[in-house]
Design a protein around this motif. Structure first.
Motif, PDB file in Angstrom:
ATOM      1  N   ALA A   1       0.762  -1.211   0.064  1.00  0.00           N
ATOM      2  CA  ALA A   1      -0.019  -0.091  -0.059  1.00  0.00           C
ATOM      3  C   ALA A   1       0.967   1.383  -0.073  1.00  0.00           C
ATOM      4  O   ALA A   1       0.226   2.407  -0.333  1.00  0.00           O
ATOM      5  N   GLY A   2       2.211   1.327   0.387  1.00  0.00           N
ATOM      6  CA  GLY A   2       3.128   2.250   0.056  1.00  0.00           C
ATOM      7  C   GLY A   2       3.157   2.888   1.858  1.00  0.00           C
ATOM      8  O   GLY A   2       3.550   4.159   1.714  1.00  0.00           O
ATOM      9  N   VAL A   3       2.937   2.294   2.807  1.00  0.00           N
ATOM     10  CA  VAL A   3       3.158   2.844   4.262  1.00  0.00           C
ATOM     11  C   VAL A   3       4.753   3.016   4.152  1.00  0.00           C
ATOM     12  O   VAL A   3       5.639   2.572   3.466  1.00  0.00           O
ATOM     13  N   ARG A   4       5.289   3.949   4.840  1.00  0.00           N
ATOM     14  CA  ARG A   4       6.609   4.610   5.121  1.00  0.00           C
ATOM     15  C   ARG A   4       7.311   3.666   6.052  1.00  0.00           C
ATOM     16  O   ARG A   4       8.404   3.328   5.933  1.00  0.00           O
ATOM     17  N   SER A   5       6.664   3.070   7.154  1.00  0.00           N
ATOM     18  CA  SER A   5       7.362   2.425   8.145  1.00  0.00           C
ATOM     19  C   SER A   5       6.438   1.325   8.777  1.00  0.00           C
ATOM     20  O   SER A   5       5.417   1.326   8.992  1.00  0.00           O
ATOM     21  N   ILE A   6       7.131   0.063   9.113  1.00  0.00           N
ATOM     22  CA  ILE A   6       6.348  -0.871   9.777  1.00  0.00           C
ATOM     23  C   ILE A   6       6.883  -1.084  11.223  1.00  0.00           C
ATOM     24  O   ILE A   6       8.061  -0.822  11.471  1.00  0.00           O
ATOM     25  N   GLU A   7       6.092  -0.866  12.139  1.00  0.00           N
ATOM     26  CA  GLU A   7       6.235  -0.688  13.798  1.00  0.00           C
ATOM     27  C   GLU A   7       6.009  -2.088  14.020  1.00  0.00           C
ATOM     28  O   GLU A   7       5.205  -2.942  13.904  1.00  0.00           O
ATOM     29  N   HIS A   8       6.992  -2.496  14.967  1.00  0.00           N
ATOM     30  CA  HIS A   8       6.958  -3.916  15.757  1.00  0.00           C
ATOM     31  C   HIS A   8       7.812  -4.836  14.497  1.00  0.00           C
ATOM     32  O   HIS A   8       8.760  -5.329  14.636  1.00  0.00           O
ATOM     33  N   GLY A   9       6.832  -5.144  13.489  1.00  0.00           N
ATOM     34  CA  GLY A   9       7.489  -6.021  12.444  1.00  0.00           C
ATOM     35  C   GLY A   9       7.638  -7.515  12.699  1.00  0.00           C
ATOM     36  O   GLY A   9       8.494  -8.052  12.056  1.00  0.00           O
TER      37      GLY A   9
ATOM     38  N   VAL B   1      10.816   1.701   6.119  1.00  0.00           N
ATOM     39  CA  VAL B   1      11.543   1.386   7.220  1.00  0.00           C
ATOM     40  C   VAL B   1      11.181   0.536   8.252  1.00  0.00           C
ATOM     41  O   VAL B   1       9.772   0.496   8.634  1.00  0.00           O
ATOM     42  N   LEU B   2      12.071  -0.420   8.773  1.00  0.00           N
ATOM     43  CA  LEU B   2      11.348  -1.183  10.132  1.00  0.00           C
ATOM     44  C   LEU B   2      11.621  -0.569  11.345  1.00  0.00           C
ATOM     45  O   LEU B   2      12.787  -0.137  11.233  1.00  0.00           O
ATOM     46  N   VAL B   3      10.841  -0.626  12.288  1.00  0.00           N
ATOM     47  CA  VAL B   3      10.893   0.120  13.422  1.00  0.00           C
ATOM     48  C   VAL B   3      10.491  -0.959  14.672  1.00  0.00           C
ATOM     49  O   VAL B   3       9.668  -0.884  15.096  1.00  0.00           O
ATOM     50  N   PRO B   4      11.693  -1.757  14.946  1.00  0.00           N
ATOM     51  CA  PRO B   4      11.429  -2.668  16.088  1.00  0.00           C
ATOM     52  C   PRO B   4      11.336  -2.026  17.529  1.00  0.00           C
ATOM     53  O   PRO B   4      11.828  -0.992  17.495  1.00  0.00           O
TER      54      PRO B   4
ATOM     55  N   ASP C   1      11.294 -12.741  20.467  1.00  0.00           N
ATOM     56  CA  ASP C   1      12.179 -13.701  19.451  1.00  0.00           C
ATOM     57  C   ASP C   1      11.935 -13.281  18.138  1.00  0.00           C
ATOM     58  O   ASP C   1      12.942 -13.390  17.252  1.00  0.00           O
ATOM     59  N   GLU C   2      10.888 -13.328  17.599  1.00  0.00           N
ATOM     60  CA  GLU C   2      10.186 -13.220  16.432  1.00  0.00           C
ATOM     61  C   GLU C   2      10.834 -11.937  15.748  1.00  0.00           C
ATOM     62  O   GLU C   2      11.482 -11.472  14.598  1.00  0.00           O
ATOM     63  N   SER C   3      10.809 -10.793  16.683  1.00  0.00           N
ATOM     64  CA  SER C   3      11.263  -9.376  16.286  1.00  0.00           C
ATOM     65  C   SER C   3      12.745  -9.658  15.917  1.00  0.00           C
ATOM     66  O   SER C   3      13.368  -8.825  15.315  1.00  0.00           O
ATOM     67  N   CYS C   4      13.532 -10.170  16.922  1.00  0.00           N
ATOM     68  CA  CYS C   4      14.878 -10.329  16.755  1.00  0.00           C
ATOM     69  C   CYS C   4      15.356 -10.797  15.427  1.00  0.00           C
ATOM     70  O   CYS C   4      16.287 -10.591  14.574  1.00  0.00           O
TER      71      CYS C   4
END
Length: 413
Positions: free
Chosen positions: A242-250, A267-270, A294-297
């Motif tokens: 969709a074109g979002v600028r960043s994924i939070e948590h991820g 951009v990924l924002v863990p 663990d999945e975030s890592c």
């Protein structure tokens, strides 16, 4: 602001590539950096701040905070009197600044009025980039209504003391985006998947592709980007497409989606620290939080392998705000130290659209910088423990905190 110059002498300044420090003086004029050189002669009338022994780097940027998350239970936040929320938010922001964060991107709850409080000096805090209330579908993650409540909050305030607003359907979502931008949002937040406490699981997508497309398109019409709360590859991929600028948590990212993020510049924002706090605190969500941690890592490892930019985020509320800097310690176990620093400086600055003025120490950049008593490229402790190692905080050319022994003793500088 005063145009009188401030000269920092004798410090070790982080290079533009972020991989080493070099001895450098810095002249600050007004709110901006005027010059950097190995030696700068003092001019008449200039104040000198001796930075000998300090490691100087750009002011830190946290790309995922909740300034009005002033209590542990966000589900009842809309029932707290508005003046009390604002007063407590001021304390939260002051704490962030004291930890070296000179800019923060609010990921739901803060609006333009709170940013104005900081910008006009009513509150001492970081430069605030508000998202307004995050968009959430009724009956899903982000719906904080109690059983039997038709609306979130009273009809007069419309739940403005919440980190979310309820909206679904293309037309309603477009209207919600416009309303948040009118209230001062510099970007838009969308709850694109479930969360840690969702009955269907955190990975369940919450918005249809056409709804996400509408949010991104409406935000783009106003020159705004979109950040998406998203867990699981399916929900993340919908957002990236969709074109979002960043994924939070991820958490739950897969390799094909990470590759797509790299190609699209997403951009990924863990936010490791929030899951670490829940996992180590026990309780019914501890096991789920440990799995997401663990999945975030693993998502960070995939993102790095594919060339995805990673920004710094914390996502805390209530008493947990005090642990904001623990995110550095947790990221340092997954990323090289120079990348950890870049995530909270250069990458964060680019994400908020200020890459030319924040996140770097160079002539013309805003004079946001911090001074540590130890090298953060040699170990993460100076950033993870600001109470022990952070001695100087400058924002917009103004010394906000000076904890040097000479300053504490009242000796001239």
């Amino acid at each position: 602001m005063s145009e009188a110059a401030l000269l920092l002498t004798g410090g070790q300044v982080l290079d533009a590539d972020g991989t080493r420090f070099r001895r450098c003086d810095i002249r600050i004029r007004g709110a901006a950096i005027d010059a950097l050189a190995e030696h700068i002669a003092r001019r008449p009338g200039e104040r000198v701040l001796a930075a000998d022994g300090l490691f100087l780097l750009p002011g830190l940027i946290d790309a995922h905070v909740h300034a009005i998350g002033v209590q542990d239970d966000l589900a009842t936040l809309h029932r707290v009197p508005p003046y009390l929320v604002a007063a407590k938010a001021g304390r939260v922001l002051a704490g962030m600044l004291a930890r070296g964060f000179t800019s923060v991107r609010d990921a739901g709850g803060a609006d333009g009025s709170l940013a104005e409080c900081v910008g006009t000096g009513l509150f001492a805090g970081p430069r605030l980039f508000p998202s307004g209330r995050g968009l959430a579908p009724p009956g899903a993650q982000g719906d904080f209504r109690a059983a039997g409540e038709a609306d979130l909050g009273c009809p007069c305030c419309g739940g403005t003391r919440s980190i979310t607003r309820l909206a679904s359907g293309v037309a309603a979502l477009r209207a919600a985006v416009r309303a948040e931008i009118a209230a001062g949002a510099t970007q838009i937040k969308v709850m694109a998947s479930g969360g840690i406490a969702s009955p269907a699981g955190p990975e369940a997508p919450q918005y249809a592709p056409e709804e996400l497309d509408a949010v991104v398109d409406e935000a783009a019409r106003a020159g705004r980007g979109v950040l998406a709360h998203a867990y699981g590859a399916a929900a993340i991929r919908r957002c990236v497409e969709a074109g979002v600028r960043s994924i939070e948590h991820g958490s739950g990212l897969d390799a094909p989606t990470a590759d797509l993020m790299a190609r699209r510049g997403t951009v990924l924002v863990p936010t490791l620290v929030v899951f670490d706090r829940i996992a180590t605190g026990g309780g019914p969500l501890a096991d789920t939080a440990k799995r997401i941690f663990d999945e975030s890592c693993r998502s960070i490892a995939l993102a790095r392998a594919c060339g995805v930019a990673i920004a710094h985020g914390s996502d805390l509320e209530g008493a947990a705000h005090a642990h904001q800097s623990d995110e550095f310690r947790l990221k340092a176990a997954e990323m090289p130290l120079h990348e950890v620093i870049a995530s909270a400086t250069q990458v964060g600055a680019g994400l908020i659209g200020m890459g030319d003025r924040l996140g770097r120490l160079a002539p013309g950049a805003l004079a946001d910088l911090i001074g540590l008593d130890a090298d953060p490229l040699a170990g993460i402790a100076p950033l993870a423990r600001p109470d022990r190692h952070l001695l100087i905080i400058i924002k917009d050319g103004t010394v906000m905190h000076d904890r040097r022994p000479a300053a504490r003793s009242g000796a001239p500088t």
